[in-house]
Design a protein around this motif. Structure first.
Motif, short mmCIF file in Angstrom:
data_model
loop_
_atom_site.label_atom_id
_atom_site.label_comp_id
_atom_site.label_asym_id
_atom_site.label_seq_id
_atom_site.Cartn_x
_atom_site.Cartn_y
_atom_site.Cartn_z
N GLN A 6 0.87 -1.17 0.00
CA GLN A 6 0.00 0.00 0.00
C GLN A 6 0.91 1.22 0.00
OE1 GLN A 6 -2.75 -1.88 3.38
NE2 GLN A 6 -3.61 0.04 2.64
N HIS A 9 1.26 6.25 2.69
CA HIS A 9 0.79 5.81 3.99
C HIS A 9 -0.10 6.86 4.67
CE1 HIS A 9 0.62 3.46 7.61
NE2 HIS A 9 1.10 4.44 8.32
N LEU A 44 -10.73 -3.53 13.81
CA LEU A 44 -10.77 -3.72 12.37
C LEU A 44 -12.15 -4.21 11.94
CD1 LEU A 44 -7.39 -5.52 11.63
CD2 LEU A 44 -8.18 -3.41 10.56
N GLU A 88 -7.91 4.33 9.48
CA GLU A 88 -6.80 3.63 8.83
C GLU A 88 -7.40 2.50 8.00
OE1 GLU A 88 -3.47 2.75 11.31
OE2 GLU A 88 -2.19 2.61 9.52
N PHE A 90 -6.74 -0.88 5.57
CA PHE A 90 -5.80 -1.97 5.31
C PHE A 90 -6.30 -2.85 4.18
CE2 PHE A 90 -2.88 -1.56 8.82
CZ PHE A 90 -3.62 -0.94 9.82
N PHE A 105 -1.45 -8.67 5.20
CA PHE A 105 -1.90 -7.28 5.19
C PHE A 105 -0.83 -6.36 4.62
CE2 PHE A 105 -5.84 -7.02 7.67
CZ PHE A 105 -5.88 -8.26 8.28
N GLY A 106 -1.30 -5.27 4.02
CA GLY A 106 -0.39 -4.17 3.73
C GLY A 106 -0.15 -3.36 4.99
N LYS A 107 0.68 -2.33 4.86
CA LYS A 107 1.03 -1.52 6.04
C LYS A 107 -0.05 -0.54 6.42
CE LYS A 107 6.04 -1.79 5.75
NZ LYS A 107 7.33 -1.03 5.72
N GLY A 108 -1.03 -0.34 5.56
CA GLY A 108 -2.15 0.54 5.88
C GLY A 108 -1.99 1.94 5.33
N TYR B 35 -2.97 -12.58 15.25
CA TYR B 35 -2.08 -11.70 14.49
C TYR B 35 -1.37 -10.77 15.47
CZ TYR B 35 -4.76 -12.98 10.29
OH TYR B 35 -5.35 -13.67 9.26
N GLN B 37 0.33 -6.92 15.57
CA GLN B 37 0.41 -5.66 14.84
C GLN B 37 1.34 -4.71 15.57
OE1 GLN B 37 -3.30 -3.55 14.26
NE2 GLN B 37 -2.48 -2.37 12.54
N GLY B 40 2.49 1.19 13.48
CA GLY B 40 2.70 1.67 12.12
C GLY B 40 2.74 0.60 11.06
N GLN B 41 2.41 -0.63 11.45
CA GLN B 41 2.45 -1.74 10.50
C GLN B 41 1.06 -2.38 10.39
OE1 GLN B 41 5.39 -2.53 8.86
NE2 GLN B 41 6.19 -0.72 9.92
N GLY B 42 0.92 -3.21 9.36
CA GLY B 42 -0.28 -4.02 9.27
C GLY B 42 -0.15 -5.26 10.13
N PRO B 43 -1.26 -5.92 10.43
CA PRO B 43 -1.20 -7.15 11.21
C PRO B 43 -0.37 -8.23 10.50
CG PRO B 43 -3.45 -6.32 11.12
CD PRO B 43 -2.65 -5.52 10.13
#
Lengths: 115, 116
Positions: A6, A9, A44, A88, A90, A105-108, B35, B37, B40-43
């Motif tokens: 992604q 950011h 989420l 946010e 994702f 997952f992407g970093k968001g 998961y 997390q 600043g990152q995704g899970p």
């Protein structure tokens, strides 16, 4: 290695502006694609998903995403954002050939909508 | 109906302490995922259960991490001798059996672990 990307950011935009968030993945074969959203202080939540069929998927709150297989992409769009879309976002991919239903997952994207 | 619940919501541990994080999945959900997390990152995937069987633990970062789901419902993620790099939000997700929704995971609120 398999990955989900992604970009951009941090995104800041004004109400009524259009939003597009990019998502690219590197998995081959059949994939299931998801966008999840996390509102401030909340968990989420599923925004929309693509398993098969029409590559243009409509989700909740006016969001839609388009699966383009040739580009390995699943970009999220909303024509006119509201302040309440601050959250946010994702992108996530499930590739069954790699076993079970684990999500990558992407970093968001941190999206801030200014009133 | 009730969603996935996790407890505690926040946990502060001193380095070297053991912690246990609990997940209550949605009733009837067969699959359960953990998961991690980082900020600043995704899970990132840790481990996966189908009923009580742990079918995939390839994401567990070290042998200090252990997960169980003995009766096929509630799951516990245990971290022994916590380190500062274990500080993260730990998310639990569950998914239903045998329907077109099987691949959709429903997430809990997470446990934020801070190791001092």
């Amino acid at each position: 290695a398999q990955s989900v990307s992604q970009h951009n950011h941090h995104v800041i935009l004004s109400e009524a502006a259009s939003l597009e968030l990019g998502c690219n993945y590197s998995y081959g074969g059949t994939v299931n694609l998801f966008w999840y959203v996390q509102y401030p202080g909340q968990h989420l939540q599923l925004l929309l998903k693509y398993f098969s069929g029409d590559p243009l998927v409509k989700g909740i709150k006016g969001f839609e995403a388009e699966f383009i297989k040739s580009k390995f992409s699943f970009n999220l769009r909303k024509p006119s954002v509201q302040w309440s879309d601050t959250a946010e976002y994702f992108c996530a991919v499930n590739a069954p050939r790699y076993g079970n239903n684990r999500l990558a997952f992407g970093k968001g994207n941190q999206v801030v909508v200014i009133p | 109906g009730a969603g996935v619940s996790q407890s505690p919501r926040y946990k502060v541990a001193k380095r070297g302490q053991d912690v246990a994080l609990r997940c209550d999945p949605i009733s009837g959900h067969v699959s359960l995922f953990w998961y991690q997390q980082a900020l600043g990152q995704g899970p990132e995937f840790l481990t996966y259960f189908q009923n009580e069987a742990q079918l995939d633990k390839s994401g567990l970062p070290s042998d200090r991490f252990f997960a169980e789901r003995p009766e096929g419902s509630v799951s516990t993620l245990k971290i022994q001798r916590t380190q500062q790099e274990d500080s993260a939000v730990y998310l639990c997700a569950s998914s239903p059996p045998g329907t077109s929704d099987t691949d959709t995971q429903y997430f809990g609120p997470g446990t934020r672990l801070t190791v001092l």
